[in-house]
Design an enzyme around this catalytic site. Structure first.
Site, PDB file in Angstrom:
ATOM      1  N   ARG A   1      95.545  55.416  39.290  1.00 53.42           N
ATOM      2  CA  ARG A   1      95.762  54.120  39.057  1.00 53.42           C
ATOM      3  C   ARG A   1      95.211  53.834  37.673  1.00 53.42           C
ATOM      4  O   ARG A   1      95.970  52.777  36.935  1.00 53.42           O
ATOM      5  CB  ARG A   1      94.735  53.557  40.031  1.00 53.42           C
ATOM      6  CG  ARG A   1      95.171  53.570  41.544  1.00 53.42           C
ATOM      7  CD  ARG A   1      94.348  52.703  42.641  1.00 53.42           C
ATOM      8  NE  ARG A   1      94.926  51.115  42.208  1.00 53.42           N
ATOM      9  CZ  ARG A   1      94.190  50.323  42.972  1.00 53.42           C
ATOM     10  NH1 ARG A   1      93.324  50.582  43.957  1.00 53.42           N
ATOM     11  NH2 ARG A   1      94.565  48.982  42.968  1.00 53.42           N
TER      12      ARG A   1
ATOM     13  N   CYS B   1      70.354  61.128  32.334  1.00 52.22           N
ATOM     14  CA  CYS B   1      70.596  60.711  33.641  1.00 52.22           C
ATOM     15  C   CYS B   1      71.404  61.717  34.325  1.00 52.22           C
ATOM     16  O   CYS B   1      71.340  62.571  35.165  1.00 52.22           O
ATOM     17  CB  CYS B   1      71.352  59.163  33.648  1.00 52.22           C
ATOM     18  SG  CYS B   1      71.995  58.627  35.129  1.00 52.22           S
TER      19      CYS B   1
ATOM     20  N   ILE C   1      92.170  44.270  39.249  1.00 53.21           N
ATOM     21  CA  ILE C   1      91.130  45.078  38.623  1.00 53.21           C
ATOM     22  C   ILE C   1      91.953  45.926  37.381  1.00 53.21           C
ATOM     23  O   ILE C   1      91.081  46.762  36.966  1.00 53.21           O
ATOM     24  CB  ILE C   1      90.562  46.234  39.516  1.00 53.21           C
ATOM     25  CG1 ILE C   1      91.699  47.295  40.344  1.00 53.21           C
ATOM     26  CG2 ILE C   1      90.133  45.696  40.935  1.00 53.21           C
ATOM     27  CD1 ILE C   1      91.285  48.104  41.163  1.00 53.21           C
ATOM     28  N   ASP C   2      93.057  45.439  36.816  1.00 56.13           N
ATOM     29  CA  ASP C   2      93.588  46.275  35.831  1.00 56.13           C
ATOM     30  C   ASP C   2      93.135  46.073  34.536  1.00 56.13           C
ATOM     31  O   ASP C   2      93.792  46.462  33.456  1.00 56.13           O
ATOM     32  CB  ASP C   2      95.100  45.913  35.961  1.00 56.13           C
ATOM     33  CG  ASP C   2      95.593  44.579  36.183  1.00 56.13           C
ATOM     34  OD1 ASP C   2      95.147  43.885  35.406  1.00 56.13           O
ATOM     35  OD2 ASP C   2      96.487  44.252  37.354  1.00 56.13           O
TER      36      ASP C   2
ATOM     37  N   TYR D   1      91.756  57.275  41.811  1.00 54.81           N
ATOM     38  CA  TYR D   1      91.659  56.318  40.890  1.00 54.81           C
ATOM     39  C   TYR D   1      92.018  56.577  39.412  1.00 54.81           C
ATOM     40  O   TYR D   1      92.338  55.560  38.478  1.00 54.81           O
ATOM     41  CB  TYR D   1      89.971  55.621  40.739  1.00 54.81           C
ATOM     42  CG  TYR D   1      89.773  54.752  42.036  1.00 54.81           C
ATOM     43  CD1 TYR D   1      90.107  53.325  41.696  1.00 54.81           C
ATOM     44  CD2 TYR D   1      89.375  54.957  43.126  1.00 54.81           C
ATOM     45  CE1 TYR D   1      90.028  52.420  42.688  1.00 54.81           C
ATOM     46  CE2 TYR D   1      89.007  54.158  43.989  1.00 54.81           C
ATOM     47  CZ  TYR D   1      89.460  52.921  43.882  1.00 54.81           C
ATOM     48  OH  TYR D   1      89.377  51.934  44.969  1.00 54.81           O
TER      49      TYR D   1
ATOM     50  N   GLY E   1      99.904  34.003  42.451  1.00 54.73           N
ATOM     51  CA  GLY E   1     100.241  35.280  42.589  1.00 54.73           C
ATOM     52  C   GLY E   1      99.362  36.037  43.519  1.00 54.73           C
ATOM     53  O   GLY E   1      99.207  37.212  43.704  1.00 54.73           O
TER      54      GLY E   1
ATOM     55  N   CYS F   1      71.631  55.752  38.198  1.00 53.40           N
ATOM     56  CA  CYS F   1      70.861  54.845  37.393  1.00 53.40           C
ATOM     57  C   CYS F   1      71.409  53.451  37.545  1.00 53.40           C
ATOM     58  O   CYS F   1      70.752  52.408  37.110  1.00 53.40           O
ATOM     59  CB  CYS F   1      70.694  55.114  36.055  1.00 53.40           C
ATOM     60  SG  CYS F   1      72.142  55.080  35.118  1.00 53.40           S
TER      61      CYS F   1
ATOM     62  N   CYS G   1      77.201  60.369  34.105  1.00 50.76           N
ATOM     63  CA  CYS G   1      76.608  59.377  33.286  1.00 50.76           C
ATOM     64  C   CYS G   1      75.937  59.771  31.955  1.00 50.76           C
ATOM     65  O   CYS G   1      75.605  60.858  31.986  1.00 50.76           O
ATOM     66  CB  CYS G   1      75.416  58.795  34.119  1.00 50.76           C
ATOM     67  SG  CYS G   1      74.573  57.347  33.194  1.00 50.76           S
TER      68      CYS G   1
ATOM     69  N   HIS H   1      86.786  41.728  41.830  1.00 50.39           N
ATOM     70  CA  HIS H   1      86.729  43.032  42.433  1.00 50.39           C
ATOM     71  C   HIS H   1      86.387  44.141  41.464  1.00 50.39           C
ATOM     72  O   HIS H   1      86.717  45.311  41.874  1.00 50.39           O
ATOM     73  CB  HIS H   1      88.112  43.273  43.384  1.00 50.39           C
ATOM     74  CG  HIS H   1      88.427  42.402  44.160  1.00 50.39           C
ATOM     75  ND1 HIS H   1      89.623  41.907  44.785  1.00 50.39           N
ATOM     76  CD2 HIS H   1      87.588  41.635  45.131  1.00 50.39           C
ATOM     77  CE1 HIS H   1      89.644  41.050  45.999  1.00 50.39           C
ATOM     78  NE2 HIS H   1      88.342  41.191  46.225  1.00 50.39           N
TER      79      HIS H   1
END
Length: 283
Positions: free
Chosen positions: A102, A209, A139-140, A99, A246, A166, A204, A155
């Site tokens: 990405r 936390c 998701i960009d 990720y 698209g 948390c 976090c 998404h």
């Protein structure tokens, strides 16, 4: 306004429009098909509340890989095998590398002509007392970068994190998201995993936390965020025109948003390079 879409190259993706009820019987028999731009202009000019469903094809115009076909693999793993709760639990370092790759890729991309056209469309129609909502599977965050205000990310977003302890969700556009991930995530098939200790992965920052963060995206096998889904349901039930732009229409439940709108007798126009499994609803 349709000239705006044409000039921004959205129409170059192709148009198919459904404008009749689809309530029973074979879809091919129930749906009136049209590729008449003049008919679309007329319908568009009368619409007061437009829902626009977008998919990976919109961001592909910005150079964002769709992670299907030739981009389906990251190193030796299929992307859908990495984007799961089980994979994150088993190897959070590897999934965060994926990720991180990405995120960094997206941060270097700019909104496409399609993103800009949709944002401008929303702004212009707002001045006329009309509304536009973007319901996106992307998701960009490129829709927001382009200036769209009313965006529902079904998404999730690469630019958000969620705490595993948390549950706190926050926008996070740091590059890198944490120091140990700097220059990591190369997708080459022979690149070894960084094997970053879990306590060095994104954590976090809420008071007391320090829980492990994960990307705030919907992994394969997870349900959509109920709050977002409630908002989407409202838009599906109240819009008087829908554009599908698209989108491959193979990822559920988003694949059924357009057909559900068409079943109410609401016009649905599809802008795509190729036909999709749901084109019969719109053609």
């Amino acid at each position: 306004m349709t000239m705006l879409l044409r000039n921004r190259a959205v129409v170059a993706l192709g148009l198919r429009m459904c404008s009749s009820h689809v309530t029973k019987g074979p879809l091919a028999d129930a749906v009136k098909h049209s590729s008449d731009m003049s008919e679309f202009r007329e319908v568009f000019s009368k619409a007061k509340h437009i829902a626009i469903i977008t998919g990976a094809g919109v961001s592909a115009e910005s150079g964002v890989p769709t992670f299907r076909g030739k981009n389906e693999k990251w190193r030796k793993w299929l992307s859908q095998d990495l984007a799961t709760p089980e994979a994150f639990s088993r190897d959070p370092s590897r999934v965060w590398e994926f990720y991180h790759y990405r995120r960094e890729l997206v941060m270097n991309k700019k909104p496409s002509a399609v993103h800009l056209a949709l944002a401008e469309c929303e702004a212009r129609l707002k001045k006329q007392g009309r509304s536009v909502v973007i319901i996106t599977q992307c998701i960009d965050d490129l829709h927001r970068q382009a200036g769209s205000k009313h965006v529902l990310n079904v998404h999730g977003s690469l630019m958000e994190t969620r705490c595993m302890s948390c549950g706190h969700v926050s926008v996070n556009k740091r590059s890198p998201i944490c120091a140990p991930l700097k220059n990591k995530g190369d997708p080459g098939p022979d690149v070894p995993d960084a094997q970053i200790p879990v306590d060095k992965l994104p954590r976090c920052e809420e008071r007391e936390c320090n829980g492990l963060l994960r990307p705030n995206v919907v992994f394969f096998g997870e349900t959509l965020d109920s709050h977002i889904l409630t908002k989407v349901e409202k838009e599906i039930e109240t819009c008087d025109l829908c554009l599908v732009v698209g989108a491959s229409s193979i990822v559920y439940p988003a694949a059924m948003f357009g057909p559900r709108i068409a079943s109410r007798g609401v016009p649905v126009a599809e802008f795509n390079i190729h036909t999709t499994p749901k084109s019969e609803y719109f053609m």
